[in-house]
Design a protein around this motif. Structure first.
Motif, short mmCIF file in Angstrom:
data_model
loop_
_atom_site.label_atom_id
_atom_site.label_comp_id
_atom_site.label_asym_id
_atom_site.label_seq_id
_atom_site.Cartn_x
_atom_site.Cartn_y
_atom_site.Cartn_z
N TYR A 176 55.39 39.86 42.88
CA TYR A 176 55.53 39.34 41.52
C TYR A 176 56.55 38.21 41.42
O TYR A 176 56.50 37.41 40.49
N ILE A 191 53.19 42.16 32.28
CA ILE A 191 52.57 41.57 33.48
C ILE A 191 51.05 41.67 33.46
O ILE A 191 50.38 40.96 34.22
N ASN A 192 50.49 42.55 32.63
CA ASN A 192 49.05 42.78 32.60
C ASN A 192 48.44 42.03 31.42
O ASN A 192 48.89 42.18 30.28
N THR A 193 47.40 41.24 31.67
CA THR A 193 46.81 40.42 30.61
C THR A 193 45.81 41.19 29.74
O THR A 193 45.30 40.64 28.77
N GLN A 217 44.08 41.25 35.45
CA GLN A 217 44.82 40.09 35.94
C GLN A 217 46.30 40.32 35.68
O GLN A 217 46.68 40.68 34.56
N HIS A 218 47.14 40.13 36.70
CA HIS A 218 48.59 40.30 36.56
C HIS A 218 49.27 38.93 36.64
O HIS A 218 48.87 38.06 37.42
N LYS A 219 50.30 38.81 35.82
CA LYS A 219 51.04 37.55 35.74
C LYS A 219 52.26 37.62 36.64
O LYS A 219 53.03 38.60 36.61
N GLY A 223 54.22 32.31 36.51
CA GLY A 223 53.14 32.11 35.54
C GLY A 223 51.75 32.18 36.13
O GLY A 223 50.76 32.13 35.39
N THR A 224 51.65 32.27 37.45
CA THR A 224 50.34 32.35 38.10
C THR A 224 49.66 33.67 37.75
O THR A 224 50.30 34.72 37.68
N LEU A 225 48.35 33.61 37.55
CA LEU A 225 47.56 34.82 37.31
C LEU A 225 46.82 35.20 38.59
O LEU A 225 46.22 34.35 39.25
N ARG A 226 46.88 36.48 38.93
CA ARG A 226 46.19 36.97 40.12
C ARG A 226 45.24 38.09 39.71
O ARG A 226 45.59 38.95 38.89
N THR A 251 42.26 38.50 44.46
CA THR A 251 41.92 37.15 43.98
C THR A 251 40.89 36.48 44.89
O THR A 251 39.91 35.90 44.41
#
Length: 687
Positions: A176, A191-193, A217-219, A223-226, A251
């Motif tokens: 993270y 962290i979870n969208t 998707q976790h942030k 700021g990247t989303l995976r 991903t």
């Protein structure tokens, strides 16, 4: 409780020791006893005897019970220690219990000893089990903690009530981009969208089902989303239930899946485009070719010298070869796209074979070959199956046999076999020739498309190599099978076995068989055709056959002429401007229905006069009612079209048409089908 309990007695009087032993044996008959009276002997017994129970007198000359208790607590703290005394005051008893004694028994109440011993041993068992469980739990917690801390997978401990991150391992911090302490200050929605309600629902599901997986998707800190897949299960931490969540980065997998889906959609779009292209190309090729071939047929009916007749015959034969090749290519395309279909109807298998043999009779005579057939008398008169596909198989097999045979004969045979699973009967079609045969090393490629035994440019036999490939695909489509017997320079026999169903009774008839109408030799025919060359050809042919022809240039004209005229039959092209042949047919059938309904109401006198400002609606087009009723309750409409892909015939019949002719159209086919509808006994039934 052990079968043999080792009891250590601390007593200076032998009689009292025997009394204690007697009481214990009453409840523990298999006990082993050891009596000591000094401190050294007591310590030695603790080490060598390892007692399960200690019973000690309180007052002894050299060694008292309180001293023995202290030594026991130092060396064997989990061994029950009971004090037995003749006289003890309350203060001394309390002192002994506080010091760690498990119980005390007065000698005058020695009868209580057995009960007290059993209770003490049970307490010892519970204490040992509890300690063992505690030690196991402690080991488990240490193991979990080690695995949690050191595991390479991303792990989180989450409070399901608050969604707070209780703990995170080092792998999570690295994934993270936050430190472990920073992660422990966050909640899952940070962290979870996913929507908060969805997060809570997933947590509840994990608690109930004990182990669930879901994607999200976790942030990350930057700021990247995976894309992640989360496996979550409940664990007990003290008196609190937490969720142990393992997070996998997917991903790359999701990217590959999206690429695969896009490729699949692209392939499907390409397949649809290919099908549309083939359908359009079939139409575009067949429509002008119908005019070319038609004109050649018309030319053949005019006075020609011998050389001209030879040229025209050669052109017609080449046209037929071109048409067969086009049909074969479209068939292969349909098989590849998985769109090949079967249509079940009742037919006579012997007549099906005879009709195919008749097509090749002239060619056989030209090559000087005998062409004959034998039929087993047990072959039933009628079966249920796809007669068109059966004829297609036989056409390819007989055509191949004639092509590769220069002398001798071609023979066809029909043989009934035992019933197959899912059908009432299997029939074996065998086509034998005395031709060139097939080398053994070429048999493996025999049923592949665009492959011939002799693939060289100088091969003496023409063809694209599609016939046997189509036969193989059709056999598979019909749940049949086949085999080949061949000897080089001596000939080949191809056996094809197909399953069929027997009709329920003699009265069973093909659902779409056309019933002959009133016998008429000279018909008034409406021809709906937009191509001028085809109009010319069809008009000349029909007039030569003795019929009158009115031409409609599109579907709307066909409907208007139908309403205004008095026609016996309509020959309907499909792809026309203004209105298609299918739309025109639906309008005509709807108008016929209106007239029948009106006539029925007028005859029974129950209807009121109806007033209409517009006619029926089909595909957004209006139809004005005719002042004149149609000549018959149902006018035969025959599709004459370049749409010849599998399923087209069924589609047109479902739209209200009565029969179907694929372009290019032969004069004899057109004459035959008209006679079927207008009472020629020789043309009754499918050819």
């Amino acid at each position: 409780m052990p079968e043999q309990t080792k009891v250590l007695i601390v007593e200076d009087l032998p009689t009292d020791a025997l009394l204690v032993e007697h009481e214990v044996r009453e409840v523990l008959p298999e006990s082993i006893f050891l009596v000591v009276e000094t401190a050294p002997d007591f310590l030695a017994a603790l080490d060598s005897f390892q007692p399960d129970l200690i019973l000690s007198d309180y007052s002894m000359p050299e060694f008292d019970g309180l001293s023995a208790l202290k030594l026991a607590l130092e060396h064997v703290p989990d061994t029950p220690f009971l004090i037995i005394t003749g006289s003890i005051n309350e203060e001394t008893a309390v002192k002994c219990m506080k010091a760690g004694a498990w119980d005390y028994i007065l000698k005058e109440r020695i009868i209580r000893l057995g009960t007290s011993v059993l209770a003490a041993l049970e307490r010892r068992k519970e204490r040992l089990e509890k300690r063992s469980a505690g030690e196991a739990l402690e080991r488990s917690e240490r193991l979990f903690r080690n695995l949690f801390e050191q595991h390479a997978a991303v792990k989180l401990l989450v409070d399901p009530d608050t969604a707070a991150i209780v703990d995170a391992n080092q792998a999570a911090a690295e994934f993270y981009g936050w430190s472990r302490d920073q992660l422990k200050a966050k909640h899952i929605p940070d962290i979870n969208t996913l929507p908060p309600e969805q997060i809570k629902s997933n947590m509840r599901k994990a608690l109930i089902e004990h182990c669930v997986s879901f994607e999200a998707q976790h942030k990350l800190a930057d700021g990247t989303l995976r894309d992640v897949e989360i496996f979550s299960s409940p664990i007990q931490s003290g008196n609190k239930t937490l969720l142990h969540s393992i997070v996998h980065d997917i991903t790359s997998r999701k990217k590959a899946e999206r690429a695969l889906i896009a490729a699949k959609e692209l392939a499907e779009a390409a397949n649809i485009a290919k099908s549309e292209f083939l359908a359009n190309m079939s139409h575009e090729l067949r429509t002008p070719f119908n005019g070319i071939m038609g004109m050649m047929q018309l030319l053949q009916t005019t006075p020609l010298n011998e050389e001209q007749q030879e040229f025209v015959s050669a052109a017609i034969e080449s046209s037929k070869r071109f048409t067969r090749l086009l049909s074969d290519i479209l068939d292969i395309s349909s098989f590849e796209a998985g769109k090949a279909t079967l249509t079940t109807s009742e037919f006579n298998p012997v007549e099906a074979l005879e009709s195919v043999m008749d097509l090749f009779a002239l060619r056989a005579r030209e090559k000087g070959l005998d062409l004959d057939m034998t039929v087993d008398p047990a072959i039933p008169r009628n079966v249920l199956g796809d007669v068109t596909r059966v004829k297609q198989i036989l056409f390819n097999l007989v055509g191949n046999a004639l092509k590769f045979t220069d002398k001798g004969s071609v023979h066809a045979a029909l043989t009934p076999l035992s019933a197959a699973k899912g059908g009432d009967l299997r029939i074996m079609f065998s086509i034998s020739d005395t031709g060139i045969g097939i080398p053994e090393d070429k048999l493996g490629n025999l049923f592949k498309p665009f492959v011939q035994v002799d693939g060289s440019y100088t091969r003496p036999y023409q063809g694209a190599g599609l016939g046997l490939s189509i036969v193989k695909r059709l056999m598979e489509l019909m749940n049949g099978n086949g085999c080949v017997e061949t000897v080089v320079d001596r000939g080949t026999t191809v056996h094809v076995v197909l399953p069929f169903t027997l009709p329920a009774g003699d009265a069973a008839k093909t659902a779409q068989a056309a019933a002959p109408g009133v016998r008429k030799e000279h018909l008034n025919i409406l021809l709906a055709e937009d191509d001028s060359l085809n109009q010319m050809f069809m008009t000349h042919v029909l007039k030569k056959l003795g019929h009158a022809v009115t031409v409609a240039n599109n579907g709307q004209e066909a409907v208007d002429l139908f309403l205004a005229g008095d026609f016996d039959c309509i020959l309907m092209d499909i792809q026309m401007p203004v209105m298609t042949g299918v739309e025109a047919t639906k309008m005509i059938r709807l108008q016929e229905s209106e007239f029948r309904s009106q006539k029925s109401e007028d005859e029974d006198g129950t209807s009121e006069k109806r007033h209409r400002t517009s006619g029926p609606q089909v595909s957004g087009l209006s139809l004005q009612p005719s002042k004149n009723p149609p000549p018959s309750p149902h006018i035969p409409i025959i599709a004459v079209t370049a749409h010849t892909q599998p399923g087209d015939r069924e589609k047109f019949l479902a739209a209200g048409m009565d029969e179907y002719l694929g372009k290019p159209v032969g004069m004899e086919d057109l004459d035959f089908i008209l006679k079927r509808f207008f009472g020629d006994p020789q043309a009754d039934g499918a050819r």
